[in-house]
Design a protein around this motif. Structure first.
Motif, PDB file in Angstrom:
ATOM      1  N   GLN A   1       0.817  -1.209   0.000  1.00  0.00           N
ATOM      2  CA  GLN A   1       0.000   0.000   0.000  1.00  0.00           C
ATOM      3  C   GLN A   1       0.856   1.266   0.000  1.00  0.00           C
ATOM      4  OE1 GLN A   1      -2.552   0.437   3.399  1.00  0.00           O
ATOM      5  NE2 GLN A   1      -3.412   2.370   2.669  1.00  0.00           N
ATOM      6  N   VAL A   2       1.893   1.292   0.832  1.00  0.00           N
ATOM      7  CA  VAL A   2       2.727   2.475   0.987  1.00  0.00           C
ATOM      8  C   VAL A   2       3.865   2.440  -0.017  1.00  0.00           C
ATOM      9  CG1 VAL A   2       4.254   3.747   2.527  1.00  0.00           C
ATOM     10  CG2 VAL A   2       2.161   2.722   3.414  1.00  0.00           C
ATOM     11  N   GLN A   3       4.057   3.547  -0.703  1.00  0.00           N
ATOM     12  CA  GLN A   3       5.174   3.707  -1.617  1.00  0.00           C
ATOM     13  C   GLN A   3       5.878   5.021  -1.311  1.00  0.00           C
ATOM     14  OE1 GLN A   3       4.192   3.574  -5.772  1.00  0.00           O
ATOM     15  NE2 GLN A   3       6.330   3.621  -6.418  1.00  0.00           N
ATOM     16  N   LEU A   4       7.191   4.956  -1.169  1.00  0.00           N
ATOM     17  CA  LEU A   4       8.005   6.122  -0.867  1.00  0.00           C
ATOM     18  C   LEU A   4       9.108   6.236  -1.905  1.00  0.00           C
ATOM     19  CD1 LEU A   4       8.466   5.506   2.971  1.00  0.00           C
ATOM     20  CD2 LEU A   4       6.810   7.040   1.897  1.00  0.00           C
ATOM     21  N   VAL A   5       9.313   7.439  -2.421  1.00  0.00           N
ATOM     22  CA  VAL A   5      10.340   7.681  -3.422  1.00  0.00           C
ATOM     23  C   VAL A   5      11.158   8.887  -2.999  1.00  0.00           C
ATOM     24  CG1 VAL A   5      10.852   8.164  -5.827  1.00  0.00           C
ATOM     25  CG2 VAL A   5       8.897   6.719  -5.242  1.00  0.00           C
ATOM     26  N   GLU A   6      12.458   8.667  -2.792  1.00  0.00           N
ATOM     27  CA  GLU A   6      13.362   9.744  -2.405  1.00  0.00           C
ATOM     28  C   GLU A   6      14.014  10.354  -3.640  1.00  0.00           C
ATOM     29  OE1 GLU A   6      14.109   6.378   0.719  1.00  0.00           O
ATOM     30  OE2 GLU A   6      13.841   6.530  -1.458  1.00  0.00           O
ATOM     31  N   SER A   7      14.400  11.608  -3.507  1.00  0.00           N
ATOM     32  CA  SER A   7      15.155  12.276  -4.551  1.00  0.00           C
ATOM     33  C   SER A   7      15.970  13.398  -3.927  1.00  0.00           C
ATOM     34  CB  SER A   7      14.232  12.831  -5.641  1.00  0.00           C
ATOM     35  OG  SER A   7      13.339  13.794  -5.111  1.00  0.00           O
ATOM     36  N   GLY A   8      16.916  13.925  -4.680  1.00  0.00           N
ATOM     37  CA  GLY A   8      17.669  15.083  -4.246  1.00  0.00           C
ATOM     38  C   GLY A   8      19.088  14.817  -3.804  1.00  0.00           C
ATOM     39  N   GLY A   9      19.492  13.556  -3.755  1.00  0.00           N
ATOM     40  CA  GLY A   9      20.854  13.255  -3.366  1.00  0.00           C
ATOM     41  C   GLY A   9      21.842  13.671  -4.438  1.00  0.00           C
ATOM     42  N   GLY A  10      23.116  13.613  -4.083  1.00  0.00           N
ATOM     43  CA  GLY A  10      24.144  13.983  -5.022  1.00  0.00           C
ATOM     44  C   GLY A  10      25.484  14.140  -4.356  1.00  0.00           C
TER      45      GLY A  10
ATOM     46  N   LEU B   1      16.756  16.933   0.401  1.00  0.00           N
ATOM     47  CA  LEU B   1      16.174  15.669   0.003  1.00  0.00           C
ATOM     48  C   LEU B   1      14.659  15.748   0.067  1.00  0.00           C
ATOM     49  CD1 LEU B   1      18.468  13.153   1.923  1.00  0.00           C
ATOM     50  CD2 LEU B   1      18.849  14.258  -0.297  1.00  0.00           C
ATOM     51  N   SER B   2      14.015  15.072  -0.862  1.00  0.00           N
ATOM     52  CA  SER B   2      12.566  15.035  -0.905  1.00  0.00           C
ATOM     53  C   SER B   2      12.086  13.595  -0.875  1.00  0.00           C
ATOM     54  CB  SER B   2      12.034  15.716  -2.169  1.00  0.00           C
ATOM     55  OG  SER B   2      12.389  17.081  -2.204  1.00  0.00           O
ATOM     56  N   CYS B   3      10.922  13.394  -0.310  1.00  0.00           N
ATOM     57  CA  CYS B   3      10.295  12.082  -0.243  1.00  0.00           C
ATOM     58  C   CYS B   3       8.829  12.236  -0.608  1.00  0.00           C
ATOM     59  CB  CYS B   3      10.443  11.497   1.158  1.00  0.00           C
ATOM     60  SG  CYS B   3       9.567   9.944   1.425  1.00  0.00           S
TER      61      CYS B   3
ATOM     62  N   TYR C   1      10.668  16.311   3.652  1.00  0.00           N
ATOM     63  CA  TYR C   1      11.907  16.904   3.188  1.00  0.00           C
ATOM     64  C   TYR C   1      12.970  16.823   4.260  1.00  0.00           C
ATOM     65  CZ  TYR C   1       8.459  19.092   0.131  1.00  0.00           C
ATOM     66  OH  TYR C   1       7.426  19.310  -0.735  1.00  0.00           O
ATOM     67  N   LEU C   2      14.197  16.822   3.826  1.00  0.00           N
ATOM     68  CA  LEU C   2      15.320  16.948   4.733  1.00  0.00           C
ATOM     69  C   LEU C   2      16.277  17.973   4.148  1.00  0.00           C
ATOM     70  CD1 LEU C   2      16.596  15.827   7.379  1.00  0.00           C
ATOM     71  CD2 LEU C   2      17.990  14.350   5.906  1.00  0.00           C
ATOM     72  N   GLN C   3      16.329  19.138   4.774  1.00  0.00           N
ATOM     73  CA  GLN C   3      17.273  20.169   4.383  1.00  0.00           C
ATOM     74  C   GLN C   3      18.566  19.937   5.135  1.00  0.00           C
ATOM     75  OE1 GLN C   3      16.981  22.821   2.112  1.00  0.00           O
ATOM     76  NE2 GLN C   3      19.178  22.980   2.505  1.00  0.00           N
ATOM     77  N   MET C   4      19.646  19.761   4.415  1.00  0.00           N
ATOM     78  CA  MET C   4      20.935  19.450   5.001  1.00  0.00           C
ATOM     79  C   MET C   4      21.901  20.584   4.683  1.00  0.00           C
ATOM     80  SD  MET C   4      21.247  15.371   4.168  1.00  0.00           S
ATOM     81  CE  MET C   4      21.433  15.654   2.406  1.00  0.00           C
ATOM     82  N   ASN C   5      22.371  21.241   5.714  1.00  0.00           N
ATOM     83  CA  ASN C   5      23.316  22.337   5.578  1.00  0.00           C
ATOM     84  C   ASN C   5      24.620  21.987   6.277  1.00  0.00           C
ATOM     85  OD1 ASN C   5      21.339  23.934   4.271  1.00  0.00           O
ATOM     86  ND2 ASN C   5      20.589  24.705   6.246  1.00  0.00           N
ATOM     87  N   SER C   6      25.650  22.731   5.944  1.00  0.00           N
ATOM     88  CA  SER C   6      26.964  22.543   6.565  1.00  0.00           C
ATOM     89  C   SER C   6      27.382  21.083   6.548  1.00  0.00           C
ATOM     90  CB  SER C   6      26.954  23.086   7.996  1.00  0.00           C
ATOM     91  OG  SER C   6      26.606  24.452   8.024  1.00  0.00           O
ATOM     92  N   LEU C   7      27.268  20.473   5.401  1.00  0.00           N
ATOM     93  CA  LEU C   7      27.531  19.043   5.292  1.00  0.00           C
ATOM     94  C   LEU C   7      28.987  18.706   5.591  1.00  0.00           C
ATOM     95  CD1 LEU C   7      25.285  18.352   2.235  1.00  0.00           C
ATOM     96  CD2 LEU C   7      25.151  17.118   4.403  1.00  0.00           C
TER      97      LEU C   7
ATOM     98  N   GLY D   1      16.076   4.772  -1.199  1.00  0.00           N
ATOM     99  CA  GLY D   1      17.265   5.482  -0.781  1.00  0.00           C
ATOM    100  C   GLY D   1      17.827   6.382  -1.866  1.00  0.00           C
ATOM    101  N   THR D   2      18.533   7.405  -1.429  1.00  0.00           N
ATOM    102  CA  THR D   2      19.231   8.300  -2.336  1.00  0.00           C
ATOM    103  C   THR D   2      20.621   8.571  -1.775  1.00  0.00           C
ATOM    104  OG1 THR D   2      19.085  10.422  -3.525  1.00  0.00           O
ATOM    105  CG2 THR D   2      18.275  10.398  -1.252  1.00  0.00           C
ATOM    106  N   GLN D   3      21.611   8.509  -2.636  1.00  0.00           N
ATOM    107  CA  GLN D   3      23.004   8.627  -2.208  1.00  0.00           C
ATOM    108  C   GLN D   3      23.382  10.081  -1.986  1.00  0.00           C
ATOM    109  OE1 GLN D   3      25.524   6.104  -1.726  1.00  0.00           O
ATOM    110  NE2 GLN D   3      26.564   7.876  -0.821  1.00  0.00           N
ATOM    111  N   VAL D   4      23.966  10.344  -0.835  1.00  0.00           N
ATOM    112  CA  VAL D   4      24.567  11.643  -0.533  1.00  0.00           C
ATOM    113  C   VAL D   4      26.051  11.415  -0.310  1.00  0.00           C
ATOM    114  CG1 VAL D   4      24.699  13.557   1.098  1.00  0.00           C
ATOM    115  CG2 VAL D   4      22.468  12.614   0.445  1.00  0.00           C
ATOM    116  N   THR D   5      26.862  12.067  -1.105  1.00  0.00           N
ATOM    117  CA  THR D   5      28.305  11.958  -0.974  1.00  0.00           C
ATOM    118  C   THR D   5      28.887  13.336  -0.739  1.00  0.00           C
ATOM    119  OG1 THR D   5      28.372  10.047  -2.455  1.00  0.00           O
ATOM    120  CG2 THR D   5      30.438  11.214  -2.065  1.00  0.00           C
TER     121      THR D   5
END
Length: 115
Positions: A1-10, A20-22, A79-85, A108-112
């Motif tokens: 029933q539940v579907q989740l799609v992440e985006s925004g990594g890089g 990041l967005s979900c 959303y996940l706003q990530m600063n000062s990575l 999942g989405t890769q953050v490097t």
């Protein structure tokens, strides 16, 4: 029933930012707890941030003051706003939806973070 799609990594340099967005479907999103987890190579998946249906938030100590979790119930988005990575933020980031004590996961989405 539940579907989740992440985006925004890089790939970002230290000190940089990513958002990041979900996108969620198949649930009554407005009453669900949303969270972001991450898993670095060779490590266990860990909770990064969580937000309840009423907007209450909590964060892992490692990201407090740098990351912000948010949700838009009308758009069924989290959303996940990530600063000062930092280098140690490098991981695969997963969106999670919790309902009735069961967690559902995106792919999942890769953050490097690298210079």
């Amino acid at each position: 029933q539940v579907q989740l799609v992440e985006s925004g990594g890089g790939l970002v340099p230290p000190g940089g930012s990513l958002r990041l967005s979900c996108a969620a479907s198949g649930s009554m999103f407005n009453i669900d707890i949303m969270a972001w987890y991450r898993q670095a190579p060779g490590k266990q998946r860990e909770l990064v941030a969580r937000i309840t249906s009423t907007g209450s938030r909590n964060y892992a100590d490692a990201v407090k003051g740098r990351f912000t979790i948010a949700r838009d119930n009308a758009k069924r988005m989290a959303y996940l706003q990530m600063n000062s990575l930092k280098l140690e933020d490098t991981a695969v980031y997963y969106c999670s939806l919790r309902r009735a004590s069961v967690d559902y996961w995106g792919q999942g989405t890769q953050v490097t973070v690298s210079s």
